[in-house]
Enzyme design. Sequence first.
Site, short mmCIF file in Angstrom:
data_model
loop_
_atom_site.label_atom_id
_atom_site.label_comp_id
_atom_site.label_asym_id
_atom_site.label_seq_id
_atom_site.Cartn_x
_atom_site.Cartn_y
_atom_site.Cartn_z
N HIS A 167 1.00 -1.13 -0.03
CA HIS A 167 0.04 -0.08 0.11
C HIS A 167 1.04 1.16 0.03
CE1 HIS A 167 -3.55 2.16 0.18
NE2 HIS A 167 -4.58 1.24 0.92
N ASP A 402 -7.23 -7.61 -18.84
CA ASP A 402 -7.47 -8.73 -19.81
C ASP A 402 -6.17 -9.24 -20.36
OD1 ASP A 402 -8.14 -10.37 -21.91
OD2 ASP A 402 -9.24 -8.61 -23.14
#
Length: 456
Positions: A167, A402
């Site tokens: 993070h 994708d």
Amino acid sequence: MEVKIMSSRIVKPLNEGNHSPITNSISLSVFDKITYDTHIAIIYAYRPPTPPNGAIEVGLQKALAVYREWAGRLGIDDNGEPAILLNDEGVKFIEAYVDSTLDQELPFKSSPSLLSFHPSWKPKVCPWVLEDGHEEKDSSEGVIELVQVQLTRFKCGSLVVGFTAHHFVADGNSTSNFLVAWGQACRGVEISPLPFHDRTIFTPRNPPVFEFEHKGVEFICKNFSKAHNFNHNSIVDNIVLHKVHYTVEFLAKLKVKASSTKGNNNIKPFSTFESLLAHLWRAITKSRRLSELETTHVRISVDGRHRLNPKVPNEYVGNLVLWAFPTTKVKTLLEEPLSYAAKLIHDAIKKVNNNYFRSFIDFANYKVKDENLMTSADINKDVYCPNVEVDSWLRFPFYDLDFGGGCPYIFMPSYYQAEGVMLFLPSYTGDGSIEVYIPLFEDNLATFKQVCYNMD
């Protein structure tokens, strides 16, 4: 489900002849320093056909050449400040196999078994922090990979991708942009848009203007933290990660109910997010059976990219989040209508504007070191009761990863245990419905299930 590890290696950026200098670093911004010191873990699942692991690995190498932060390490820059070292040390890359079909293992339950889709890693104190909380002044480097990837193949050809990202490097917006770029590189598409790397844009004003209170909000005293940091390990086993699905029809009715009764004097109705959060705040509070006189608040992540003036590009790589804290008494929250909670949430978010962000930047630069303050974001906290925290991933393009075989069949957070910390995700159906992950005490779960769909 038995996950067999087939191989493990470090994958480094593929610079294709345009190798950048490896001696520089990026100092963490004031927004990076206040976020949680942990990896965030997510899971993707893809139906066949999917590209071979080798093609996905090469795509990752190409994306890392553009997003070099992720291939670096946490450390100290030449000025002794916390930084990301752009040393191209690489990311951990695991290949694994499951001798069953994906359908045999579905649906994925929010349980510790999900952790088998991720490389194992042990939390480590950041290289600039010692056990007593004082800054370390040497130049030692961190050894944790900032990104870890595990590709798990199933007997049927389906693919599960476990992804963890630290993070300190970036928030959800930036991380999702990196994932989209990874997919573009796998498909042979030019990475677009290109990332905006400059973390030096958050300069304080001279003289500073401390228009808002930040001590006790984004920052706390280090001594206070030590004295009040309770360990909840003994009750973590009683926390259950529960998933709730809200249909488009339910959300539409909830939004009307939140906006049409007293409390909303605005022309526009409350947003779907505000309405659903108000509903869940009340439902969780009711299930906890708290004292009516107790105070409860919601910690809401607020993205500053479009709130700062001038606006920060959406392609900015890093953290740019502060928090809103709508607060009220338990009795009032449960007795007043839904619109009361929705208005508290709306007004609190609205206050985290350009002025608030600028005040925070000034305070973080001028006051934190002098007053010996530290971030209030405590990753060791397991229980947030009587409060609630929420992170919304509704607008992030996580579903756009994708690799060449289409968008993911499943996207979800991995297993985590932090009672009261909610995640909002768009449903995989793509119809506008929302899935919410909520860790709750097992003793409170039955009551929550009774009220989580009740609008009365």
